[in-house]
Enzyme design. Structure first.
Site, PDB file in Angstrom:
ATOM      1  N   ARG A 112       3.735   6.406   6.222  1.00 36.17           N
ATOM      2  CA  ARG A 112       4.423   5.258   5.545  1.00 36.17           C
ATOM      3  C   ARG A 112       5.422   4.731   6.709  1.00 36.17           C
ATOM      4  O   ARG A 112       5.968   5.729   7.280  1.00 36.17           O
ATOM      5  CB  ARG A 112       5.278   5.488   4.605  1.00 36.17           C
ATOM      6  CG  ARG A 112       3.946   5.636   3.168  1.00 36.17           C
ATOM      7  CD  ARG A 112       4.970   5.686   1.875  1.00 36.17           C
ATOM      8  NE  ARG A 112       5.456   4.337   1.482  1.00 36.17           N
ATOM      9  CZ  ARG A 112       4.632   3.278   0.972  1.00 36.17           C
ATOM     10  NH1 ARG A 112       3.441   3.491   0.822  1.00 36.17           N
ATOM     11  NH2 ARG A 112       5.142   2.283   0.456  1.00 36.17           N
ATOM     12  N   CYS A 135       7.641  -7.797   1.708  1.00 34.65           N
ATOM     13  CA  CYS A 135       6.627  -6.653   1.909  1.00 34.65           C
ATOM     14  C   CYS A 135       5.243  -7.004   0.786  1.00 34.65           C
ATOM     15  O   CYS A 135       4.588  -7.768   1.361  1.00 34.65           O
ATOM     16  CB  CYS A 135       7.428  -5.480   1.567  1.00 34.65           C
ATOM     17  SG  CYS A 135       6.862  -4.004   2.208  1.00 34.65           S
ATOM     18  N   HIS A 164      13.454  -4.840   2.986  1.00 34.67           N
ATOM     19  CA  HIS A 164      14.070  -4.932   1.688  1.00 34.67           C
ATOM     20  C   HIS A 164      15.531  -4.750   2.039  1.00 34.67           C
ATOM     21  O   HIS A 164      16.206  -4.750   3.053  1.00 34.67           O
ATOM     22  CB  HIS A 164      13.566  -3.513   0.899  1.00 34.67           C
ATOM     23  CG  HIS A 164      12.011  -3.542   0.725  1.00 34.67           C
ATOM     24  ND1 HIS A 164      11.545  -4.271  -0.516  1.00 34.67           N
ATOM     25  CD2 HIS A 164      11.150  -2.926   1.082  1.00 34.67           C
ATOM     26  CE1 HIS A 164      10.241  -4.136  -0.510  1.00 34.67           C
ATOM     27  NE2 HIS A 164       9.977  -3.307   0.579  1.00 34.67           N
TER      28      HIS A 164
HETATM   29  N1  GLN Z   1       2.340  -1.546  -1.464  1.00 34.46           N
HETATM   30  C1  GLN Z   1       2.527  -2.144  -0.078  1.00 34.46           C
HETATM   31  C2  GLN Z   1       2.624  -1.183   1.209  1.00 34.46           C
HETATM   32  O1  GLN Z   1       2.650   0.036   0.867  1.00 34.46           O
HETATM   33  C3  GLN Z   1       3.829  -3.048  -0.289  1.00 34.46           C
HETATM   34  C4  GLN Z   1       5.123  -1.754  -0.304  1.00 34.46           C
HETATM   35  C5  GLN Z   1       6.268  -2.731  -0.477  1.00 34.46           C
HETATM   36  O2  GLN Z   1       6.228  -3.702  -1.092  1.00 34.46           O
HETATM   37  N2  GLN Z   1       7.361  -1.861   0.024  1.00 34.46           N
HETATM   38  O3  GLN Z   1       2.412  -1.593   2.347  1.00 34.46           O
END
Ligand code: GLN
Length: 264
Positions: A127, A93, A212
């Site tokens: 998101r 990520c 993840h």
């Molecule tokens: N900050 C980055 C995003 O929101 C990565 C997030 C993460 O590592 N889960 O895309």
């Protein structure tokens, strides 16, 4: 024989239990009698990539990514050279995004990436969150099958799953350059950007992904591919004995089963 794993910025890139990937890699080495040393490296600390057999970058919030980019920039040349020489890298990520050209945040701030791989990331308003199922490119499945000693030499045959499962939570939408291969194709979830059904990136021995979970405990076949590539690079060309991965595979298949029930 010993593998040295560098865990970069464990105090900053530490979202959603990604350190579980380091625990899984170290355990799978120890269970096979392979010595393993994990070195944690954070801002300003000494790092010589020529000593690394595997480098791990976990996920991070936008703020943490901004904090470390200047430090990582100082290391870009060494990392790039090591990648071209076959260093195994797993980047999750935020750690994945950093390897590209830039990450354009929702507030308009552009976090420069290392520019090591030809892709960029743009934050979206919504998101991208949820469980992910992605089908591995067939070429990777064959590569994974070649990691293991054949069935006649082991009590259990290699269990090479054809999918990756995990959990995603990111605002960033990543778009791969035409010369880059994805790690997998999305079956359920968003993946790189929720548009092109691609998940992650594979370049030489660099594996970037939005998954993840942590990723590797539920995807032991990928964990063993990473270890096998790192061992091969050290001239250790033996094939890994499959481990008793019943629990790991049950965890993987539980996600598949949940999705097929959802699909009805
Ligand atoms: N900050 C980055 C995003 O929101 C990565 C997030 C993460 O590592 N889960 O895309």
């Amino acid at each position: 024989m010993k593998l040295t794993i560098y865990h970069l910025y464990p105090d900053l890139l530490d979202l959603y239990g990604d350190r579980g990937n380091i625990i899984a890699l170290a355990a799978r080495c120890k269970w096979r009698g392979i010595d393993v040393e994990v070195r944690q490296v954070s801002l300003g600390e000494e790092l010589d990539f020529s000593q690394a057999d595997l480098v791990f970058l976990g996920g991070g919030s936008d703020r943490e990514q901004t904090l470390l980019i200047a430090d990582l920039d100082l290391r870009a040349k060494g990392l790039n050279q090591a990648i071209e020489e076959g260093l195994v890298v797993l980047a999750i990520c935020g750690g994945f995004q950093i390897l590209g050209g830039y990450f354009l945040k929702a507030d308009g701030q552009k976090i420069p990436g290392l520019g090591l791989l030809d892709f960029y990331t743009v934050a979206g308003k919504k998101r991208l969150i949820g469980n992910v199922i992605a089908e591995l490119d067939s070429e990777f499945k064959e590569e994974m099958e070649a990691v293991y000693a054949p069935r006649e030499q082991t009590a259990t045959g290699p269990e090479v799953l054809k999918t990756l499962v995990g959990f995603e939570n990111h605002s960033g939408r990543t778009y791969l350059g035409s010369g880059l291969r994805p790690l997998a194709k999305i079956i359920r979830g968003y993946g790189n950007n929720g548009e092109d059904f691609l998940e992650g990136v594979r370049y030489k021995n660099v594996f970037g992904t939005y998954l993840h979970g942590p990723l590797l405990p539920k995807n032991p076949h990928l964990a063993d591919l990473l270890l096998s590539l790192a061992l091969k690079r050290k001239g250790e060309n033996f094939r890994l004995a499959p481990l008793e991965d019943n629990i790991e595979i049950a965890a993987h298949q539980a996600i598949l089963a949940r999705f097929s029930k959802e699909k009805g």
